[in-house]
Write an enzyme that holds these catalytic residues in place. Sequence first.
Site, PDB file in Angstrom:
ATOM      1  N   GLU A 150      -5.953  -1.427   4.582  1.00  0.00           N
ATOM      2  CA  GLU A 150      -7.069  -0.622   4.117  1.00  0.00           C
ATOM      3  C   GLU A 150      -6.791  -0.220   2.668  1.00  0.00           C
ATOM      4  OE1 GLU A 150      -8.182   2.496   6.838  1.00  0.00           O
ATOM      5  OE2 GLU A 150      -7.982   1.100   8.501  1.00  0.00           O
ATOM      6  N   ASN A 210       3.427  -5.829  12.112  1.00  0.00           N
ATOM      7  CA  ASN A 210       3.217  -4.382  12.050  1.00  0.00           C
ATOM      8  C   ASN A 210       4.426  -3.619  12.576  1.00  0.00           C
ATOM      9  OD1 ASN A 210       0.818  -4.531  10.750  1.00  0.00           O
ATOM     10  ND2 ASN A 210      -0.469  -3.965  12.478  1.00  0.00           N
ATOM     11  N   PHE A 251       7.588  -0.524   1.101  1.00  0.00           N
ATOM     12  CA  PHE A 251       7.626   0.077   2.443  1.00  0.00           C
ATOM     13  C   PHE A 251       8.919   0.830   2.714  1.00  0.00           C
ATOM     14  CE2 PHE A 251       3.887  -0.455   5.139  1.00  0.00           C
ATOM     15  CZ  PHE A 251       3.057  -1.001   4.183  1.00  0.00           C
ATOM     16  N   ALA A 254       9.886   7.049   1.707  1.00  0.00           N
ATOM     17  CA  ALA A 254      10.134   8.116   2.694  1.00  0.00           C
ATOM     18  C   ALA A 254       9.124   9.228   2.488  1.00  0.00           C
ATOM     19  CB  ALA A 254      11.553   8.650   2.544  1.00  0.00           C
ATOM     20  N   CYS A 262      -3.722   1.340  12.731  1.00  0.00           N
ATOM     21  CA  CYS A 262      -2.982   0.138  13.142  1.00  0.00           C
ATOM     22  C   CYS A 262      -1.538   0.402  13.550  1.00  0.00           C
ATOM     23  CB  CYS A 262      -3.017  -0.906  12.036  1.00  0.00           C
ATOM     24  SG  CYS A 262      -4.680  -1.519  11.753  1.00  0.00           S
TER      25      CYS A 262
END
Length: 436
Positions: A150, A210, A251, A254, A262
């Site tokens: 998104e 994911n 990714f 923190a 999702c």
Amino acid sequence: MKLSVIGCGYLGAVHAAAMASIGHEVVGIDVDQRKIDSLSRGEAPFFEPGLQEILTETIASGRLRFTTDPAAAKGSKVHFIGVGTPQQKDGHAADLTYVNTAVNSLIPHLAEGDIVAGKSTVPVGTAAGLAERIVPTGATLVWNPEFLREGYAVQDTIDPDRLVAGVPAGPEGERATETLREVYHPSVAKGTPFIVTDYATAELVKVSANAFLATKISFINAMAEIAEVTGADVTQLADAIGHDARIGRRFLGAGIGFGGGCLPKDIRAFSARAEELGRGESVAFLREIDEINLRRRDRAVQLVVDGLGGSVYERNVTVLGAAFKPHSDDIRDSPALDVAVRLHGLGAKVTVTDPAAIENARRVHPQLAYVEDRDEALRDADAVILVTEWDEYRRQLPPEHASTLTTGRVIVDGRNGLDPAAWRAAGWTYYGMGRP
Ligand code: UDX
């Protein structure tokens, strides 16, 4: 090519518009009349950068239309299933009601040679079951998972980093693969990896991707917990380990953790499915990933309590952000909103602001106060907490300016997006997540 897209939510509406923008003739179908009316007027029913522009362009060109009539799928060569698979109300497994309803509504309109392409995230084994119902119509089922983020959904759909097609064995599968290659012609021409698998692999690629992303985020958040008791700085740690190309910096942000429509529900559904398959232990770590993630929300709330001297009762707390991440109005399982609700539960006078998500947030949590204007929201705050790292809060809010609006000088940086030195220099007490 003539295409139909069943389900016009975050996934389907973007897919329909993106497919029309690369030249296909597309009909989007949904049971929600309000959504269809809005899309038919060329108005995006949710906030997604770039969607408005391609909707306007493709509706004007006549290549894109929307309807609630399932019969409109008739005559399309490929029928995409893009409905939601939310978490079940009374458990962790995925609720497949919408997928089943979509397939049932489509079956009477399928013709020999049609392709049904599943894009929804489903538990492994779902496609094989659906294929049994679709094959008697003469159509072929393929599983073609979607990896869009998104906020970047249009770009990710038009120019994905890979395409995956789970197809049946034999000539039928080969023919379906060829058709999908035609559908995604600009990506195929550009050399985007196109991976052809069986159904189970395609379904698993999506959930494991994911699960991996969720694990990466919870890993760095676990390091933040250790940093908190040792005085280390998790953001420097992430920078340092991120330079190892095998690890990578992305990714490793923190903060208050992952949310959205999702990652949270997908890791729970994956665990539930693995249990059903008798392999629960293989992904038992995902339960820990979920728990680490939820603990970070507690931590953020605790920092506000600490910052205000042990109690937030009757204190003014401004919450910067409601969406689960910036560039989105999506509040599904939003850690930001959860933190706001918890502070409210502790008796704080909470004011929430967000550039895009206020309307959605108010619908679900009307008990909170919402203020659209950021500066207005900051006025008279005893403490401020940043929970969604919109640029308006991260880059475009100088601490000196904030000081002219608030009463207190406590800032909790739930996304580690601020410069602690700058805030401290302006007289604020700064609390980060896993930072001294
Ligand atoms: C995700 C996947 O990225 C995408 O490939 C899949 O198709 C759908 O699920 P999305 O839910 O849009 O996409 O958001 P994403 O950008 O992955 O972020 C998920 C959550 O993780 C957000 O709440 C975000 O704030 C959080 N996050 C992300 C972190 O807490 N730290 C990070 O370093 C990155």
